[in-house]
Write an enzyme that holds these catalytic residues in place. Sequence first.
Site, short mmCIF file in Angstrom:
data_model
loop_
_atom_site.label_atom_id
_atom_site.label_comp_id
_atom_site.label_asym_id
_atom_site.label_seq_id
_atom_site.Cartn_x
_atom_site.Cartn_y
_atom_site.Cartn_z
N HIS A 46 -9.69 7.17 0.42
CA HIS A 46 -9.41 6.93 -1.00
C HIS A 46 -9.20 5.45 -1.31
O HIS A 46 -9.13 5.09 -2.49
CB HIS A 46 -8.17 7.71 -1.44
CG HIS A 46 -8.34 9.20 -1.44
ND1 HIS A 46 -9.33 9.84 -2.16
CD2 HIS A 46 -7.65 10.18 -0.79
CE1 HIS A 46 -9.24 11.14 -1.96
NE2 HIS A 46 -8.24 11.38 -1.13
N ASP B 38 -13.56 15.81 4.08
CA ASP B 38 -12.22 16.04 3.55
C ASP B 38 -12.32 16.92 2.30
O ASP B 38 -13.33 16.90 1.61
CB ASP B 38 -11.58 14.70 3.19
CG ASP B 38 -10.10 14.79 2.93
OD1 ASP B 38 -9.32 14.52 3.85
OD2 ASP B 38 -9.71 15.12 1.79
N HIS C 243 -10.83 16.44 -0.45
CA HIS C 243 -10.83 15.57 -1.63
C HIS C 243 -11.94 14.53 -1.51
O HIS C 243 -12.17 13.98 -0.44
CB HIS C 243 -9.47 14.87 -1.76
CG HIS C 243 -8.32 15.82 -1.78
ND1 HIS C 243 -7.62 16.15 -0.63
CD2 HIS C 243 -7.77 16.53 -2.79
CE1 HIS C 243 -6.66 17.01 -0.94
NE2 HIS C 243 -6.74 17.27 -2.24
#
Length: 306
Positions: free
Chosen positions: A125, A161, A163
């Site tokens: 992220h 993942d 996300h």
Amino acid sequence: MKELDNGEWIENPEKPERIETIRSALEEKGFVINEPKDYHVSHVFAVHTSEYVEWLKQKSMTVSPKREYFPEVFGYDKLFDTGTPVTTGCYIASLAGVSTVLNCVDSLLDDETVAYALCRPPGHHAGVATGGGYCYFNNAAIATKYYQKHTRGFVAVLDLDFHHGNGTQEIFYYDDTVLYVSIHGDPRVFYPWISGNSWEIGEDSGEGFNVNFPLDGDTEGPEYMRTLTKALQEINDFSPDLLVVSLGTDTHVADGVGHFKLIDSDFSMMGKLVGEIETPKLVIQEGGYNPQANAVSVLNFLKALK
């Protein structure tokens, strides 16, 4: 640690136990765990701005022990959410994660065919000038840049993942030497909401080198494997010199943060399918917040990958 989620303070699930159980499980099954040597911070600047790195360093150095710093003014503060606090140890821990992945890259450059980086905190992220989603430095992107510095090779990043890896996508969105492919929960419903749509395909030179597969939150093994097969076909067509796998085990049905319904055996199938890609592979630990599910998932994936 705590995090602010939907206006409420909750327990932050990014804890040491989620990594420690993976290590114990691997050691019990005879996997060799090498302690990483340290690498210079200069490798971080191949991906992240000096302003962001210095901000994180200074905040980490000045926050009081056992306290956490949360963003107060977005833009000045370089974290894009309220779930990623700055603690006194997060800068050093993030550098250790970078060293872990770079050790793995060096082992691949020395003719190993598979390396697994057991990193904490995760990284996918983190963008060029921001952190978030429990991520401060983007381990997959830094490893990719380091590999390319030594080889000028082409790299595919497969993000598994739950996300979407908004940071990795941002970093390589204009780059035709890196193919980014992600399977994740639909961003219309799930974090990070700001990226991960199927129409995000890259821009300029990078157009066509960004492929997103958003899925419903109740996705089970059969549908996931069909999607993974499509994702791997994209990678096969690209024919990379290195495959980087951002492995988030928050896709397991027992994970309290992700929403897919994958079971233990699905991770064996994932490893088998990924293992059919005939190129060196760097597997990097991303999310996964149920320690027991993490251990089984990683073990099954790596055993099938070998």
